[in-house]
Design a protein around this motif. Sequence first.
Motif, PDB file in Angstrom:
ATOM      1  N   ARG A 336     -42.028 -49.364  41.934  1.00 20.48           N
ATOM      2  CA  ARG A 336     -42.739 -48.897  40.737  1.00 20.48           C
ATOM      3  C   ARG A 336     -44.163 -48.500  41.118  1.00 20.48           C
ATOM      4  NH1 ARG A 336     -45.382 -51.318  35.999  1.00 20.48           N
ATOM      5  NH2 ARG A 336     -44.916 -50.019  34.178  1.00 20.48           N
ATOM      6  N   VAL A 337     -44.513 -47.279  40.772  1.00 27.48           N
ATOM      7  CA  VAL A 337     -45.864 -46.757  40.983  1.00 27.48           C
ATOM      8  C   VAL A 337     -46.486 -46.578  39.600  1.00 27.48           C
ATOM      9  CG1 VAL A 337     -47.233 -44.831  41.862  1.00 27.48           C
ATOM     10  CG2 VAL A 337     -45.224 -45.620  43.135  1.00 27.48           C
ATOM     11  N   ASP A 338     -47.610 -47.267  39.368  1.00 28.53           N
ATOM     12  CA  ASP A 338     -48.177 -47.313  38.020  1.00 28.53           C
ATOM     13  C   ASP A 338     -49.600 -46.756  38.019  1.00 28.53           C
ATOM     14  OD1 ASP A 338     -48.539 -47.873  35.317  1.00 28.53           O
ATOM     15  OD2 ASP A 338     -49.152 -49.945  35.706  1.00 28.53           O
ATOM     16  N   ARG A 339     -49.750 -45.542  37.442  1.00 32.32           N
ATOM     17  CA  ARG A 339     -51.065 -44.925  37.234  1.00 32.32           C
ATOM     18  C   ARG A 339     -51.918 -44.964  38.498  1.00 32.32           C
ATOM     19  NH1 ARG A 339     -52.137 -44.306  31.797  1.00 32.32           N
ATOM     20  NH2 ARG A 339     -54.378 -44.334  32.166  1.00 32.32           N
ATOM     21  N   VAL A 340     -51.336 -44.532  39.597  1.00 29.97           N
ATOM     22  CA  VAL A 340     -52.000 -44.604  40.907  1.00 29.97           C
ATOM     23  C   VAL A 340     -52.937 -43.421  41.095  1.00 29.97           C
ATOM     24  CG1 VAL A 340     -51.591 -44.245  43.370  1.00 29.97           C
ATOM     25  CG2 VAL A 340     -50.380 -46.048  42.155  1.00 29.97           C
ATOM     26  N   GLY A 341     -54.126 -43.738  41.573  1.00 27.86           N
ATOM     27  CA  GLY A 341     -55.085 -42.727  41.997  1.00 27.86           C
ATOM     28  C   GLY A 341     -55.557 -43.040  43.401  1.00 27.86           C
ATOM     29  N   PHE A 342     -55.904 -42.009  44.160  1.00 22.20           N
ATOM     30  CA  PHE A 342     -56.338 -42.241  45.547  1.00 22.20           C
ATOM     31  C   PHE A 342     -57.212 -41.081  45.995  1.00 22.20           C
ATOM     32  CE2 PHE A 342     -55.952 -41.818  50.149  1.00 22.20           C
ATOM     33  CZ  PHE A 342     -56.347 -43.085  50.550  1.00 22.20           C
ATOM     34  N   ALA A 343     -58.195 -41.408  46.854  1.00 26.77           N
ATOM     35  CA  ALA A 343     -59.068 -40.387  47.438  1.00 26.77           C
ATOM     36  C   ALA A 343     -59.515 -40.851  48.813  1.00 26.77           C
ATOM     37  CB  ALA A 343     -60.274 -40.137  46.545  1.00 26.77           C
ATOM     38  N   TYR A 344     -59.392 -39.981  49.813  1.00 26.69           N
ATOM     39  CA  TYR A 344     -59.956 -40.276  51.134  1.00 26.69           C
ATOM     40  C   TYR A 344     -61.485 -40.184  51.054  1.00 26.69           C
ATOM     41  CZ  TYR A 344     -55.169 -39.478  52.728  1.00 26.69           C
ATOM     42  OH  TYR A 344     -53.807 -39.538  52.893  1.00 26.69           O
ATOM     43  N   ASP A 345     -61.944 -39.222  50.271  1.00 24.87           N
ATOM     44  CA  ASP A 345     -63.365 -39.028  49.996  1.00 24.87           C
ATOM     45  C   ASP A 345     -63.552 -39.131  48.483  1.00 24.87           C
ATOM     46  OD1 ASP A 345     -65.911 -37.992  49.429  1.00 24.87           O
ATOM     47  OD2 ASP A 345     -65.867 -36.656  51.165  1.00 24.87           O
ATOM     48  N   PRO A 346     -64.430 -40.018  48.026  1.00 26.56           N
ATOM     49  CA  PRO A 346     -64.590 -40.197  46.572  1.00 26.56           C
ATOM     50  C   PRO A 346     -64.884 -38.902  45.825  1.00 26.56           C
ATOM     51  CG  PRO A 346     -65.789 -41.902  47.773  1.00 26.56           C
ATOM     52  CD  PRO A 346     -65.306 -40.924  48.797  1.00 26.56           C
ATOM     53  N   ARG A 347     -65.437 -37.923  46.523  1.00 29.70           N
ATOM     54  CA  ARG A 347     -65.775 -36.665  45.863  1.00 29.70           C
ATOM     55  C   ARG A 347     -64.569 -35.758  45.680  1.00 29.70           C
ATOM     56  NH1 ARG A 347     -70.238 -35.068  50.181  1.00 29.70           N
ATOM     57  NH2 ARG A 347     -68.464 -35.755  51.449  1.00 29.70           N
ATOM     58  N   GLN A 348     -63.449 -36.096  46.326  1.00 29.87           N
ATOM     59  CA  GLN A 348     -62.287 -35.214  46.289  1.00 29.87           C
ATOM     60  C   GLN A 348     -61.004 -36.029  46.101  1.00 29.87           C
ATOM     61  OE1 GLN A 348     -61.988 -32.727  49.730  1.00 29.87           O
ATOM     62  NE2 GLN A 348     -60.454 -31.369  48.823  1.00 29.87           N
ATOM     63  N   PRO A 349     -60.619 -36.326  44.863  1.00 22.17           N
ATOM     64  CA  PRO A 349     -59.385 -37.095  44.616  1.00 22.17           C
ATOM     65  C   PRO A 349     -58.165 -36.375  45.162  1.00 22.17           C
ATOM     66  CG  PRO A 349     -60.743 -36.946  42.636  1.00 22.17           C
ATOM     67  CD  PRO A 349     -61.324 -35.988  43.633  1.00 22.17           C
ATOM     68  N   PHE A 384     -50.049 -48.020  54.150  1.00 24.27           N
ATOM     69  CA  PHE A 384     -51.025 -47.667  55.174  1.00 24.27           C
ATOM     70  C   PHE A 384     -52.406 -47.549  54.535  1.00 24.27           C
ATOM     71  CE2 PHE A 384     -47.395 -45.579  57.644  1.00 24.27           C
ATOM     72  CZ  PHE A 384     -47.253 -46.676  58.460  1.00 24.27           C
ATOM     73  N   TYR A 385     -52.426 -47.248  53.238  1.00 25.44           N
ATOM     74  CA  TYR A 385     -53.640 -47.241  52.428  1.00 25.44           C
ATOM     75  C   TYR A 385     -53.351 -47.989  51.131  1.00 25.44           C
ATOM     76  CZ  TYR A 385     -55.242 -43.364  55.429  1.00 25.44           C
ATOM     77  OH  TYR A 385     -55.614 -42.591  56.491  1.00 25.44           O
ATOM     78  N   ASP A 386     -54.411 -48.455  50.478  1.00 25.42           N
ATOM     79  CA  ASP A 386     -54.297 -49.031  49.145  1.00 25.42           C
ATOM     80  C   ASP A 386     -54.788 -48.014  48.122  1.00 25.42           C
ATOM     81  OD1 ASP A 386     -53.193 -51.496  49.723  1.00 25.42           O
ATOM     82  OD2 ASP A 386     -55.137 -52.474  50.018  1.00 25.42           O
ATOM     83  N   PRO A 387     -54.147 -47.958  46.957  1.00 27.63           N
ATOM     84  CA  PRO A 387     -54.627 -47.022  45.932  1.00 27.63           C
ATOM     85  C   PRO A 387     -56.011 -47.425  45.441  1.00 27.63           C
ATOM     86  CG  PRO A 387     -52.933 -48.469  45.033  1.00 27.63           C
ATOM     87  CD  PRO A 387     -52.971 -48.727  46.500  1.00 27.63           C
ATOM     88  N   THR A 388     -56.820 -46.435  45.115  1.00 32.37           N
ATOM     89  CA  THR A 388     -58.139 -46.720  44.532  1.00 32.37           C
ATOM     90  C   THR A 388     -58.014 -47.056  43.057  1.00 32.37           C
ATOM     91  OG1 THR A 388     -58.411 -44.325  44.250  1.00 32.37           O
ATOM     92  CG2 THR A 388     -59.401 -45.324  46.196  1.00 32.37           C
ATOM     93  N   GLU A 389     -56.908 -46.646  42.448  1.00 23.59           N
ATOM     94  CA  GLU A 389     -56.620 -46.987  41.058  1.00 23.59           C
ATOM     95  C   GLU A 389     -55.133 -47.282  40.927  1.00 23.59           C
ATOM     96  OE1 GLU A 389     -57.783 -43.736  38.640  1.00 23.59           O
ATOM     97  OE2 GLU A 389     -59.906 -43.810  39.191  1.00 23.59           O
ATOM     98  N   GLY A 390     -54.791 -48.122  39.969  1.00 24.77           N
ATOM     99  CA  GLY A 390     -53.388 -48.415  39.715  1.00 24.77           C
ATOM    100  C   GLY A 390     -52.786 -49.358  40.732  1.00 24.77           C
ATOM    101  N   SER A 391     -51.455 -49.407  40.755  1.00 24.77           N
ATOM    102  CA  SER A 391     -50.770 -50.350  41.647  1.00 24.77           C
ATOM    103  C   SER A 391     -49.427 -49.791  42.093  1.00 24.77           C
ATOM    104  CB  SER A 391     -50.547 -51.689  40.934  1.00 24.77           C
ATOM    105  OG  SER A 391     -49.685 -51.517  39.813  1.00 24.77           O
ATOM    106  N   VAL A 392     -48.961 -50.307  43.251  1.00 24.85           N
ATOM    107  CA  VAL A 392     -47.630 -50.011  43.777  1.00 24.85           C
ATOM    108  C   VAL A 392     -46.918 -51.348  43.936  1.00 24.85           C
ATOM    109  CG1 VAL A 392     -46.293 -49.013  45.658  1.00 24.85           C
ATOM    110  CG2 VAL A 392     -48.480 -47.987  45.012  1.00 24.85           C
ATOM    111  N   THR A 393     -45.752 -51.480  43.333  1.00 25.69           N
ATOM    112  CA  THR A 393     -45.005 -52.734  43.431  1.00 25.69           C
ATOM    113  C   THR A 393     -43.604 -52.463  43.968  1.00 25.69           C
ATOM    114  OG1 THR A 393     -44.149 -52.597  41.159  1.00 25.69           O
ATOM    115  CG2 THR A 393     -46.262 -53.732  41.492  1.00 25.69           C
ATOM    116  N   ILE A 394     -43.085 -53.422  44.708  1.00 23.77           N
ATOM    117  CA  ILE A 394     -41.699 -53.410  45.173  1.00 23.77           C
ATOM    118  C   ILE A 394     -41.049 -54.700  44.698  1.00 23.77           C
ATOM    119  CG2 ILE A 394     -40.162 -53.418  47.164  1.00 23.77           C
ATOM    120  CD1 ILE A 394     -42.170 -51.774  48.686  1.00 23.77           C
ATOM    121  N   ASP A 395     -39.992 -54.561  43.944  1.00 26.24           N
ATOM    122  CA  ASP A 395     -39.300 -55.717  43.345  1.00 26.24           C
ATOM    123  C   ASP A 395     -40.272 -56.606  42.571  1.00 26.24           C
ATOM    124  OD1 ASP A 395     -37.052 -54.729  44.591  1.00 26.24           O
ATOM    125  OD2 ASP A 395     -37.143 -56.134  46.275  1.00 26.24           O
ATOM    126  N   GLY A 396     -41.257 -55.973  41.934  1.00 26.11           N
ATOM    127  CA  GLY A 396     -42.220 -56.714  41.127  1.00 26.11           C
ATOM    128  C   GLY A 396     -43.386 -57.286  41.886  1.00 26.11           C
TER     129      GLY A 396
END
Length: 578
Positions: A336-349, A384-396
């Motif tokens: 389950r991927v929930d409202r995930v956001g990510f950016a390598y550079d904060p200026r460029q999502p 390999f990275y963590d989302p800057t927003e939201g969450s990623v879950t496997i089996d809860g």
Amino acid sequence: MAYYSRFSPFLKPYLPQMVGAAVLVMAVALVNLLLVRLAGFLWDIITVQHDLRSMTNAIGLFLGLVIAQGMLAMGHSYLTAWVSQHILADFRIHVFAHLQRLSLGFFAKRRTGEILSRLMNDVSVIQSTVTETPIDSAKQLVTLVGGVAFLLVMNWRLCLLILMLLPLLVLVARMFGQRLRSLSTAIQDQTASTTTLVEEVLAGIRVVKSFVQTHREEARFASQLRTALEMTLRRAAVLAVFIPTITLLTFAAAAAVLWYGGRQVIEGAVSPGDLFAFVLFAGILIGPFGSAARVFAQIKEAQGAMQRVFEILDTQPEIRDRPDAIDMPPIRGHVRVDRVGFAYDPRQPVLCEVSFEVRPGEMVAFVGPTGAGKTTLVNLLHRFYDPTEGSVTIDGHDLRMVRLDSLYRQIALVPQETMLFGGTILDNIRYGRQEATEEEVITASRAANAHDFILATPDGYRTLVGEKGVNLSGGQRQRLAIARAVLKNPRILMLDEATSALDSESEMLVQDALDRLMSGRTTFVIAHRLTTVQRADRIFVLNKGRIVEEGTHTSLMERKGLYHYLYTLRLEELMADS
């Protein structure tokens, strides 16, 4: 000095051996002093006393001391080398282990050659300074203290002429030290840049030759070397003034000693043997003074190297286990991927508000134009990275709350650019399961349609693959990567455009192997091949970091949106190629 104190844990296990080497080298220095004093007595026996028996005894003692000096020197040379090489190996292993713990973001911001230079060149500079230099300094200390003691006993006035140099030597060392440190750091940085250039050119030698850019790369390499040469010559110029200045000051004092002592011999106040020994002692003391200047320069150079190496060691991995992290239980495959956001550079999502859910055993495909965020999404699913927003879950289980190793052991990645390691085919297939038997390896190879071509190689499973698998075709490398994944027996499989670079025949063999591998596993596929996308249970279409469409191949084609456009465009390309 803070860097040196941080290095002390690597010295502690070898302190007894270092002390032993220091004791031996101090004994060598003491024997040298005794030889010099004995030479003075021998000179008086020959030139003043004319005593044959005393001369014979003195020469016998002299030879005995020379033999003892040789034995002690052999012992300290071997022990010093043993200690320094063990410390060098330990520290390199420590730095390499830390590098492997760092997150992908660290390597994305740095060039491989620069990291290699710090691991190899800078660590060698540090090792030499913190192991060999202290032991050599012990020798110079005994020489200095013992020599001064002999000189004071023999003639304190002459001794003071030499000791007057010490404040001047310290002043000169301080003047040159800062400049040497900055130049040494700059040279090490430039060496890293040159190493990086060589690594890039050799890795891409086929592209360089194909685009007829050998002369351009030669010019780039020559430019890098010229810059390094200029820096090295500037440091050499500083050293060219630094060391001779100290040596000149030392010899000036020796000349003054010779003049003053010679006058006392003429006046009968000092024997010729004493003056002879005194001059020899004065010459020996040049060693500690010159060594002090050299050690000072080495310390400054090592400080630059330590700064670069500890910069790596001070870097903490962005992706790491939390203190309260738990082991990931056996994965069923509910993602389950929930409202995930990510950016390598904060200026460029890169990803914005991405949400979806995948059932166990389901195969989903990520499709979209270049730069849509497909590979980034796979990197987040693998953690390999963590989302800057939201969450990623496997089996809860939130991936940030489980231990990395327990997660990675249940995931397999088959990338487009297959990475094979130096060694045999057997070694590469076993990479994820070192304890696997040959029968298990063969079973995995059959499932990956690799067994037949492996048997056709000169040494079968023990055939060397060459650097990065250069001795194998793209399709063969891909099938070995699939065999490696089959042997690992993952619960979640990630395919990053795994067949996009293959010809039709190789793709058919690889796709057949992938079908077996994906069976019963939750699978994420990034694919440009139409056949792969069509077989997906669901397709997520990404554009500008968002999921803009979701569905099966049929439903998306009926919608006539972005997926329909991309699919039709790819179909037209295939028809044009045929």
